[in-house]
Design a protein around this motif. Structure first.
Motif, PDB file in Angstrom:
ATOM      1  N   ASP A   5       1.033  -1.407  -0.078  1.00 22.48           N
ATOM      2  CA  ASP A   5      -0.043   0.149  -0.006  1.00 22.48           C
ATOM      3  C   ASP A   5       0.977   1.169   0.260  1.00 22.48           C
ATOM      4  O   ASP A   5       0.435   2.213   0.405  1.00 22.48           O
ATOM      5  CB  ASP A   5      -1.244   0.377   1.110  1.00 22.48           C
ATOM      6  CG  ASP A   5       0.295  -0.049   2.693  1.00 22.48           C
ATOM      7  OD1 ASP A   5       0.951  -0.443   2.611  1.00 22.48           O
ATOM      8  OD2 ASP A   5      -1.189   0.142   3.870  1.00 22.48           O
TER       9      ASP A   5
ATOM     10  N   PRO B 204      -5.238   3.343  -5.037  1.00 25.11           N
ATOM     11  CA  PRO B 204      -5.693   2.348  -3.844  1.00 25.11           C
ATOM     12  C   PRO B 204      -6.812   1.457  -4.663  1.00 25.11           C
ATOM     13  O   PRO B 204      -7.987   2.289  -5.619  1.00 25.11           O
ATOM     14  CB  PRO B 204      -5.904   2.733  -2.390  1.00 25.11           C
ATOM     15  CG  PRO B 204      -5.398   4.226  -2.712  1.00 25.11           C
ATOM     16  CD  PRO B 204      -5.524   4.448  -4.016  1.00 25.11           C
TER      17      PRO B 204
ATOM     18  N   ARG C  35      -9.975   2.589  -4.035  1.00 24.08           N
ATOM     19  CA  ARG C  35     -11.265   4.441  -4.476  1.00 24.08           C
ATOM     20  C   ARG C  35     -11.559   3.559  -6.273  1.00 24.08           C
ATOM     21  O   ARG C  35     -12.319   5.137  -5.905  1.00 24.08           O
ATOM     22  CB  ARG C  35      -9.928   5.052  -4.437  1.00 24.08           C
ATOM     23  CG  ARG C  35      -9.317   5.528  -2.796  1.00 24.08           C
ATOM     24  CD  ARG C  35      -7.999   6.183  -3.086  1.00 24.08           C
ATOM     25  NE  ARG C  35      -8.444   7.406  -4.017  1.00 24.08           N
ATOM     26  CZ  ARG C  35      -8.745   8.628  -3.617  1.00 24.08           C
ATOM     27  NH1 ARG C  35      -9.209   8.947  -2.815  1.00 24.08           N
ATOM     28  NH2 ARG C  35      -8.523   9.493  -4.718  1.00 24.08           N
TER      29      ARG C  35
ATOM     30  N   ASN D  88      -6.961  -0.884   1.361  1.00 17.88           N
ATOM     31  CA  ASN D  88      -5.853  -0.263   0.573  1.00 17.88           C
ATOM     32  C   ASN D  88      -4.686  -0.449  -0.414  1.00 17.88           C
ATOM     33  O   ASN D  88      -4.174   0.685  -0.454  1.00 17.88           O
ATOM     34  CB  ASN D  88      -5.622   0.861   1.552  1.00 17.88           C
ATOM     35  CG  ASN D  88      -6.752   1.825   2.103  1.00 17.88           C
ATOM     36  OD1 ASN D  88      -7.963   1.332   1.237  1.00 17.88           O
ATOM     37  ND2 ASN D  88      -6.674   1.983   2.929  1.00 17.88           N
TER      38      ASN D  88
END
Length: 937
Positions: free
Chosen positions: A574, A581, A584, A605
């Protein structure tokens, strides 16, 4: 305190500590035996030694610093007592009670910090063994490895120091406060005096220094900013927050200097004023300035200001997800496909998947489980060269499902000594059925019977997807192997798997670890006895490599007569700067549904993923091999430095094994999800979201679900031969037409390459959902499906397959029929759409015959027309079918008309007409039966 000097109290305390530590100690011992047997003891001890070393080091560091500050504070106030104790009943303990309280607090804080430190073993080892990536970030020019391996360690070190200093300051202030060494009733300028002031000031100075260092590292954290137009540092981050971190870092150092200067002054006025100025500066520079920059500089000119940073996000996101090398080609769709084109692409045609894994799994369970204690957990897809042909094959291992045994058979001996393994595998082609609509098996039954040149020599399955209990082998009684008539066949395990458990000490250790006394009192154990555990695939490989993330779908292969599991493993992070990510991205929820691996990536993430490792596990002896397949990945290179005996290089992969590696489905879904947005390379287009794509949907119980990628064998344009690949059609967002299809190649030197074919944007190319609508609007097809989908039957429509051939597109949809009370789907029809035509037929070849005409006759075909057709040939969906005459078509139309008239009468409540039309329908159906029945011999 008298109780503290009582030896009995100490003995009881030591006994309790020993009991509490006994279970983890025994478990650690048994795990070390297991790692020794599987050949990865170096991996085990590397991890354990570093965890213990880090945990112990952090514990000692916290203990020494906290206790040292406490003792220093006590020494500086030795002439004072704890006021709250002097006038209470605890006054007699005034000299010892604070020590015990401080000691307990120090122990608890140090233990908590040590537990955090143990979890940081991986971060510390990565910091000590970094691998350069060869790529730098666009803001600071640091190699990406700095963010992957070094920055996480420095942030942990800063956090540890700050926490330690904060606890030390709190502990010292508690001592000074309770001893009233801090004068709260006087002027704040003279609250602290002498060496007490020096102690507190030095702690504050140290904290200020660590905070200043934190501002330095916060500069790099801007590359993970989620607040801009895209993920990563935006205009405000680079032109405002970056400057504010510099200013605040310098201000913190100035404040530190004021505290140092106060050591020579008689008051704290100077640092107190400094703190006030610092707080005002923090609000103005750290908060107000970035807000003003964003509001009045960036927002009115956002596209112009943010364009360079959008470009950084696009470039680094593509790199993080392996999308930078996607090959893009135009695919000018035509409608000139001919029968000759189909004949030229027979490898593609003969491998069109008509069996969906969900329906095939239900059918396998009904036809091939045989006993309640067997189960098929999943159906896997692979490819083999069978009798000289490159064939796509569906496989399912028959694993043991012990809980399904009858209650009276659920004994310790049966569970752990007798029923120890599954047996055999079932395999069938993706496109063949029997006349009853059932799969045509390549491998079936117990013991396995093969109709092709693919044999399974070692059929026992001791390690699998659903095998989760421990068993014992080498006992004085035989193991159940497989059922045979009214008797059972027995066997004895001869594999390399299992931990020797012949002596009493190991039996005692495992008895305690498993919580079972039977290991100590059973008479079945011999000197050759072994215990097999960690048999479930994911659990087994995670024990060895918990730092890797594993694919949600392990698949079984047959290699040299043995069943071998292949599990794709991922390195993830991450900490890749500017990379978006996974969580998102738009509509990410549609991708992660019911997928453990994708859900974990989204939850953490993750913004970097590579399929760098393939894990191969033998289903019989559990042997694990970790092969590196992406040597360009810096993360796996670092792990290779940490665990030099764990991984095998790419050149150690045998050619036979390599032919069964396939592009992983989970990785492809992640990449496809990211590519919906990140196929756009221009900042302006990306900012305006002008060309966002989406996954096509399918109708499932009145709910639109995304179509899953599917494996196919096909010949790409401009390629000389067919190959195994994973493909997925894509559509514009909120539109039904198809814009492109993405493929991932799996064979030979092409393995791992992503290829995108883009369709013309100026003309309509039907998308899967639009073709579904065309099927629903076809009166002949919809009426037939409606007729089947009643009176206890259920029609199952599989995903629509889009097959590119010679610049054209074929849309193919299998149709299954299943009884509602019995899960045995039968493949009954195939719907094919090409250009403006939609045909539903009993076979794929019949549909092609109606669309493109008869197959051309060949000399070999003419010579065989007078011979009896072989059973295998008669059962193929792609085999020739009889020509339907005009009379039959007319009768079929009459039957449909009678059925529709009967339904209309039924809706109107006209029972007289309904009975008349039903009689008419029966008469037509009898004529159809008489007209199409083959003459008896």
């Amino acid at each position: 305190m008298k109780w503290a000097s009582n030896p009995l109290i100490w003995l009881v305390s030591l006994f309790i500590i020993a009991i509490l530590s006994l279970r983890p100690t025994i478990h650690l011992l048994t795990e070390s035996w297991w790692f020794e047997v599987v050949g990865f003891e170096d991996v085990f001890w590397t991890r354990i030694i570093w965890q213990l070393t880090i945990g112990f080091g952090v514990f000692v560091l916290y203990g020494l610093v906290l206790w040292g500050n406490y003792r220093l504070a006590m020494s500086l106030t030795r002439t004072r007592g704890f006021r709250f104790l002097e006038e209470s009943e605890l006054a007699i303990y005034g000299d010892t009670l604070p020590n015990y309280v401080a000691g307990a607090l120090t122990f608890v804080v140090a233990l908590g910090a040590a537990s955090v430190g143990i979890d940081m073993w991986e971060t510390i080892l990565q910091f000590l063994n970094p691998t350069l990536s060869g790529r730098t970030d666009p803001i600071y020019g640091q190699d990406i490895s700095f963010y992957l391996f070094q920055l996480p360690f420095w942030r942990y070190a800063q956090y540890t120091c700050l926490t330690l200093l904060a606890w030390s300051l709190a502990l010292a202030l508690l001592v000074y406060g309770f001893k009233e060494a801090i004068r709260f009733n006087g002027s704040w300028r003279t609250m602290l005096r002498g060496r007490i002031k020096v102690h507190i000031s030095l702690l504050v100075v140290a904290i200020a220094l660590v905070v200043a260092v934190g501002f330095w590292f916060d500069r790099y954290e801007l590359l993970y900013s989620p607040d801009g137009v895209v993920f990563g540092g935006g205009y405000t981050d680079v032109h405002a927050r970056l400057h504010s971190y510099w200013i605040l870092g310098i201000a913190t150092l100035v404040l530190m200097g004021l505290f140092i200067a106060s050591l020579w002054l008689s008051s704290l006025a100077l640092p107190a004023y400094g703190i006030g100025v610092y707080l005002v500066l923090y609000v103005l520079v750290g908060m107000a300035y970035p807000w003003f920059q964003q509001k009045f500089v960036v927002a009115p000119n956002e596209l112009d200001r943010e364009s360079p940073y959008i470009a950084h996000n696009i470039e680094l996101t593509r790199d993080a997800y392996g999308l930078a090398t996607v090959e893009r080609e135009d695919y000018a769709v035509n409608t000139s496909l001919s029968r000759e084109d189909l004949e030229d692409n027979q490898p593609t045609i003969s491998n069109i998947r008509l069996w969906a894994y969900r329906q095939l799994l239900s059918t396998y369970r009904q036809l091939q489980e045989f006993r309640r204690y067997y189960q098929f957990i999943d159906v896997d897809v692979d490819r083999y060269v069978l009798d000289g042909d490159y064939r796509q094959v569906m496989l399912a291992p028959r694993e043991l499902n012990y809980p399904q045994l009858r209650q009276q058979s659920n004994t310790w001996v049966n569970q752990h000594l007798q029923y120890t393994h599954g047996y055999g595998v079932v395999a069938s082609p993706v496109n063949q059925v029997t006349p009853q609509g059932l799969p045509e098996f390549f491998i079936k039954d117990i013991p396995p019977q093969s109709s092709v040149d693919l044999a399974v020599d070692e059929t026992a399955i001791y390690y699998g997807e659903g095998t989760d209990n421990y068993v014992f082998t080498g006992m004085s009684i035989d193991e159940f192997d497989y059922p045979q008539g009214n008797e059972n066949t027995s066997t004895r395990y001869s594999g390399a798997g299992g931990v020797p458990i012949g002596n009493w000490f190991r039996k005692a250790a495992y008895s305690f670890d498993f919580g079972s006394l039977n290991l100590l009192i059973s008479n079945y154990f011999t000197d050759e006895s072994k215990v097999l555990y960690h048999r479930q695939l994911r659990d087994r490989i995670e024990q060895v490599a918990p730092f890797l993330l594993f694919d949600n779908d392990p698949y079984v292969t047959i290699i040299d007569g043995r069943l071998q599991w292949v599990v794709d493993a991922y390195t993830v992070s991450d900490r890749y700067p500017y990379a978006e990510p996974f969580i998102r991205t738009e509509n990410v929820g549609t991708v992660v549904q019911q997928n453990r691996t994708l859900a974990q990536i989204a939850r953490q993430n993750i913004n970097y993923v590579r399929n760098s490792v393939k894990v191969v596990v033998d289903a019989y002896d559990g042997t694990m091999q970790f092969f590196i397949v992406d040597e360009t990945d810096p993360i796996v290179a670092t792990y290779q430095k940490i665990f030099p005996t764990l991984f095998k290089p790419t050149d150690a992969i045998s050619p036979e094994l390599k032919t069964h590696f396939r592009y992983p489905l989970d990785l492809f879904q992640i990449q496809a999800q990211m590519y919906l947005l990140y196929h756009m390379s221009e900042s302006v287009v990306f900012y305006n979201r002008e060309d966002v794509w989406s996954f096509p949907t399918k109708s499932n119980a009145n709910d639109a679900q995304p179509i899953e990628p599917y494996y196919v064998i096909m010949q790409l344009p401009d390629e000389e031969s067919e190959e195994f690949m994973l493909i997925l059609p894509l559509t514009p967002k909120n539109k039904g037409n198809m814009i492109s299809w993405l493929s991932a190649r799996s064979d030979g030197e092409q393995y791992g390459k992503l290829l995108l074919y883009e369709f013309p944007k100026q003309s309509l190319v039907y998308g899967p959902n639009q073709v579904e609508s065309r099927i629903d609007q076809n009166p002949d097809i919809s009426s037939q499906l409606t007729l089947w989908n009643q009176q206890g039957s259920r029609v199952i429509r599989d995903d629509l397959l889009v097959i590119p051939i010679e610049g054209s597109l074929l849309y193919i949809k299998p149709v299954y029929l299943s009884a509602e009370q019995r899960e045995l789907p039968e493949l009954k029809r195939v719907i094919v759409t090409y250009d403006t035509q939609t045909i539903m037929a009993t076979s794929l070849d019949e549909a092609f015959q109606q669309l493109f005409g008869d197959r051309p006759a060949s000399p070999s075909t003419d010579a065989e027309t007078n011979n009896e057709e072989s059973p295998d040939e008669s059962n193929q969906l792609v085999s020739p079918t009889p020509q339907i005459t005009d009379d039959v078509r007319d009768l079929a139309q009459d039957a449909l008309d009678a059925y529709e008239n009967a339904q209309n009468a039924l809706r109107d409540g006209n029972w007289s007409d309904y009975g008349q039309y039903q009689t008419e329908l029966e008469s037509v159906l009898r004529q159809l039966s008489d007209g199409t029945q083959e003459p008896s011999e």
